[in-house]
Design an enzyme around this catalytic site. Structure first.
Site, mmCIF file in Angstrom:
data_model
loop_
_atom_site.group_PDB
_atom_site.id
_atom_site.type_symbol
_atom_site.label_atom_id
_atom_site.label_comp_id
_atom_site.label_asym_id
_atom_site.label_seq_id
_atom_site.Cartn_x
_atom_site.Cartn_y
_atom_site.Cartn_z
ATOM 1 N N LEU A 38 0.847 -1.200 0.000
ATOM 2 C CA LEU A 38 0.000 0.000 0.000
ATOM 3 C C LEU A 38 0.881 1.248 0.000
ATOM 4 C CD1 LEU A 38 -2.906 -0.915 2.451
ATOM 5 C CD2 LEU A 38 -2.547 -1.552 0.055
ATOM 6 N N ARG A 42 2.302 14.514 6.675
ATOM 7 C CA ARG A 42 3.205 14.917 7.756
ATOM 8 C C ARG A 42 4.673 15.047 7.323
ATOM 9 N NH1 ARG A 42 0.911 10.499 11.823
ATOM 10 N NH2 ARG A 42 0.209 9.674 9.815
ATOM 11 N N LYS A 77 5.393 10.461 -0.229
ATOM 12 C CA LYS A 77 6.089 9.921 0.948
ATOM 13 C C LYS A 77 6.981 8.721 0.629
ATOM 14 C CE LYS A 77 3.847 7.828 4.568
ATOM 15 N NZ LYS A 77 3.207 7.836 5.895
ATOM 16 N N GLY A 84 4.065 0.636 2.219
ATOM 17 C CA GLY A 84 5.237 1.245 1.584
ATOM 18 C C GLY A 84 6.036 2.126 2.523
ATOM 19 N N GLY A 87 -3.435 1.455 15.644
ATOM 20 C CA GLY A 87 -4.607 0.635 15.920
ATOM 21 C C GLY A 87 -4.283 -0.320 17.070
ATOM 22 N N ASN A 105 -1.328 -2.713 16.109
ATOM 23 C CA ASN A 105 -1.294 -3.280 14.761
ATOM 24 C C ASN A 105 -0.131 -2.659 13.988
ATOM 25 O OD1 ASN A 105 -2.043 -4.362 12.261
ATOM 26 N ND2 ASN A 105 -3.435 -2.657 11.829
ATOM 27 N N ASN A 126 42.450 19.527 -21.749
ATOM 28 C CA ASN A 126 41.764 18.534 -22.588
ATOM 29 C C ASN A 126 40.600 19.128 -23.383
ATOM 30 O OD1 ASN A 126 40.427 18.957 -20.128
ATOM 31 N ND2 ASN A 126 39.417 16.976 -20.216
ATOM 32 N N ALA A 178 60.007 22.008 -16.292
ATOM 33 C CA ALA A 178 58.996 22.696 -15.476
ATOM 34 C C ALA A 178 58.500 23.957 -16.175
ATOM 35 C CB ALA A 178 59.579 23.041 -14.121
HETATM 36 C C1 UD1 Z 1 -2.576 2.053 9.820
HETATM 37 C C2 UD1 Z 1 -3.517 1.019 10.443
HETATM 38 C C3 UD1 Z 1 -3.241 0.974 11.949
HETATM 39 C C4 UD1 Z 1 -1.801 0.646 12.208
HETATM 40 C C5 UD1 Z 1 -0.882 1.607 11.490
HETATM 41 C C6 UD1 Z 1 0.534 1.111 11.569
HETATM 42 C C7 UD1 Z 1 -5.601 0.956 9.151
HETATM 43 C C8 UD1 Z 1 -6.995 1.434 9.066
HETATM 44 N N1 UD1 Z 1 -4.885 1.383 10.202
HETATM 45 O O1 UD1 Z 1 -2.922 3.311 10.323
HETATM 46 O O2 UD1 Z 1 -4.069 0.000 12.548
HETATM 47 O O3 UD1 Z 1 -1.540 0.688 13.600
HETATM 48 O O4 UD1 Z 1 -1.223 1.699 10.098
HETATM 49 O O5 UD1 Z 1 1.441 2.037 11.005
HETATM 50 O O6 UD1 Z 1 -5.177 0.174 8.309
HETATM 51 N N2 UD1 Z 1 -2.917 3.883 2.154
HETATM 52 C C9 UD1 Z 1 -3.389 3.679 0.873
HETATM 53 N N3 UD1 Z 1 -4.656 4.119 0.577
HETATM 54 C C10 UD1 Z 1 -5.453 4.729 1.482
HETATM 55 C C11 UD1 Z 1 -4.941 4.931 2.775
HETATM 56 C C12 UD1 Z 1 -3.678 4.482 3.091
HETATM 57 O O7 UD1 Z 1 -2.703 3.139 0.041
HETATM 58 O O8 UD1 Z 1 -6.569 5.074 1.115
HETATM 59 C C13 UD1 Z 1 -1.554 3.425 2.491
HETATM 60 C C14 UD1 Z 1 -0.614 4.536 2.904
HETATM 61 O O9 UD1 Z 1 0.087 5.047 1.776
HETATM 62 C C15 UD1 Z 1 0.314 3.838 3.873
HETATM 63 C C16 UD1 Z 1 -0.553 2.738 4.468
HETATM 64 O O10 UD1 Z 1 -1.625 2.550 3.586
HETATM 65 O O11 UD1 Z 1 1.416 3.233 3.201
HETATM 66 C C17 UD1 Z 1 -1.055 3.121 5.867
HETATM 67 O O12 UD1 Z 1 -1.834 4.282 5.800
HETATM 68 P P1 UD1 Z 1 -1.818 5.344 6.972
HETATM 69 O O13 UD1 Z 1 -2.776 6.402 6.589
HETATM 70 O O14 UD1 Z 1 -0.452 5.721 7.326
HETATM 71 O O15 UD1 Z 1 -2.486 4.476 8.155
HETATM 72 P P2 UD1 Z 1 -2.333 4.721 9.705
HETATM 73 O O16 UD1 Z 1 -3.294 5.758 10.132
HETATM 74 O O17 UD1 Z 1 -0.917 4.899 10.045
HETATM 75 MG MG MG Z 2 0.919 5.345 8.890
#
Ligand code: UD1
Ligand code: MG
Length: 453
Positions: free
Chosen positions: A8, A15, A22, A101, A136, A166, A383, A420
């Site tokens: 993902l 941030r 990112k 990712g 989470g 999580n 050169n 020289a």
């Molecule tokens: C997520 C988890 C959380 C966990 C945390 C760990 C969910 C709902 N929550 O929260 O339980 O503790 O990661 O770091 O899964 N992304 C997409 N599409 C979207 C949203 C996110 O591809 O629509 C990708 C982001 O680019 C990222 C990853 O998913 O790589 C996590 O998304 P992020 O928004 O950082 O989730 P957290 O709030 O950190």
């Molecule tokens: Mg995150």
């Protein structure tokens, strides 16, 4: 059992406060996402599917040569929705492993053990966090079974005190995922489709959710801001330093080495502080690297010593050479065995033959220099004529005096000596002294100018 990896990477990364997506921010010189891809490849999966969204074109363009399936998620409405977009690319009989990712330090072995637990049903990777805020929380029942994951923003006061969180990594048979992803709702604090909600859905259907607990929080850290990025960089570098020392490399200070690529070392290599290695670098046996050297894409032969503050890029250095201090070897520098390159010497696209020396204040570009040549202090190969580059050829055993300009194309034949201060624009014959110098004059009666009052 075949594995499909889903990475993902669609989120914006607000941030980071940057216009760069990112997952393209570099960690150890490589985009963060490259680490997740490399880790995925180590699992030998059937396919790797990357969900992109924010800056998708830029993200895709960063990995032109990889065998990856790109899926666009637009709009980005949650991790559950992101996985749903990838679903059509996942063969029904595979186990899917979902990673993020922005979690670049996780080891393939940790993911493998999660996959093994996710063959018959979902398995989540959890970790104990001293400060769990933002993550989470893992909800377990009285028997210890995982029953739900509650996001930080949706958690009650009591749930927020739970330290088991999580990591975001989840394994699950593809077959099971489809219906659960379709059942997700977005009635929550963030109005998103949470992947984490499939845990409660599975449990409601009487399916057990396995949990694997990672043993280090730093391995599974997510990167959301520059501070976390810098912290992850240090953790990564510490891991590399540890590995190098385990292989027998002497590091003067393991906290002060940066490897941004691959560093291969022979036996008894020693590396002083603040050395930076970029891309692919190979150091032979008994090589020593002085402090503050920056070395990229280079091969250094055994017994050679690279002294303080030298910069090498795409150079080949033979055995038993001495380079630096303050030397700069640019692309296609080929320094042969026992040669010496001293301070403030710049070399580019040049062969410096065996046992030859250029010890001080010199520029050698587009030159072919034989063996046992002495290049005097302040010598310049001219050169470039403003349009074209031309070659300088210097034969074996030639002696170039100090302050010589060699106007290319020009040849100094074997054993020739150049006086020289000469500007040499015609070939200098073998074995003879050639010089080009205005006659020295002394002007009598000349008076030094004085300052006007
Ligand atoms: C997520 C988890 C959380 C966990 C945390 C760990 C969910 C709902 N929550 O929260 O339980 O503790 O990661 O770091 O899964 N992304 C997409 N599409 C979207 C949203 C996110 O591809 O629509 C990708 C982001 O680019 C990222 C990853 O998913 O790589 C996590 O998304 P992020 O928004 O950082 O989730 P957290 O709030 O950190
Ligand atoms: Mg995150």
């Amino acid at each position: 059992m075949n594995i499909s990896v889903v990475i993902l990477a669609a989120g914006q990364g607000t941030r980071m406060r940057s216009s760069l997506p990112k997952v393209l921010h570099p960690l150890a010189g490589q985009p963060m996402l490259a680490h997740a891809i490399a880790t995925s490849e180590a699992l030998a999966p059937e396919n790797i599917c990357i969900v992109c969204g924010h800056g998708a074109d830029q993200v895709k363009a960063a990995f032109p040569d990889k065998n990856l399936q790109w899926v666009l998620q637009d709009p980005q409405i949650g991790t559950g929705d992101a996985v749903k977009q990838a679903l059509p690319h996942l063969p029904q009989d595979n186990v899917a492993i979902i990673i993020f990712g922005d979690v670049p330090l996780v080891k393939p072995s940790t993911i493998s053990s999660l996959v093994s637990s996710g063959v018959d049903g979902p398995a989540v990777l959890t970790v104990i966090e001293e400060n769990p805020s933002g993550y989470g929380r893992i909800i377990r029942d009285s028997s210890g079974a995982v029953v739900a994951i509650v996001e930080d923003k949706d958690a009650t006061e009591a749930e927020r005190t739970i330290n088991e969180v999580n990591t975001g990594l989840l394994a699950c048979p593809v077959k099971m995922l489809g219906p659960w992803l379709n059942a997700l709702q977005s009635e929550n604090a963030q109005g998103e489709y949470y992947l984490t909600d499939i845990v409660a859905i599975a449990v409601n259907e009487g399916i057990k959710v396995a949990a694997v607990t990672a043993n280090s929080a730093s391995e599974v850290m997510g990167i959301n801001d520059k501070q976390q990025l810098a912290h992850a960089e240090r953790l990564y570098q510490a891991r590399i330093a540890e590995h190098l020392m385990a292989e027998g490399v002497t590091l003067f200070d393991p906290a002060r080495i940066d490897v941004r690529g691959q560093l291969h070392c022979g036996k008894d290599v020693s590396i002083d502080i603040n050395a930076v290695f970029i891309d692919d670098v190979t150091l032979g046996d008994n090589v020593s690297i002085g402090p503050n050297c920056v070395i990229s894409n280079s091969v250094i032969g055994s017994g050679s010593s690279i002294k303080a503050n030298s910069v090498l890029e795409a150079a080949v250095v033979g055995a038993s050479c001495e380079i630096g201090p303050f030397a700069r070897l640019r692309a296609e520098s080929d320094v042969r065995d026992h040669a010496r390159v001293g301070n403030f010497v710049e070399i580019k696209k040049t062969v410096l033959g065996e046992g030859s020396k250029a010890n001080h204040l010199t520029y050698l570009g587009d030159a072919e220099i034989g063996s046992n040549v002495n290049v005097g202090c302040g010598t310049i190969t001219c050169n470039y004529d403003g349009a074209q580059k031309h070659k300088t050829v210097i034969g074996d055993n030639a002696f170039i005096g100090s302050g010589v300009e060699l106007v290319a194309p020009v040849t100094v034949e074997e054993g020739a000596t150049i006086g020289a201060g000469s500007t040499i624009s015609k070939d200098a014959p073998e074995g003879k002294l050639t010089l080009e110098r205005a006659q020295q004059k002394t002007i009598s009666g000349w008076i030094r100018p004085t300052k006007n009052k």
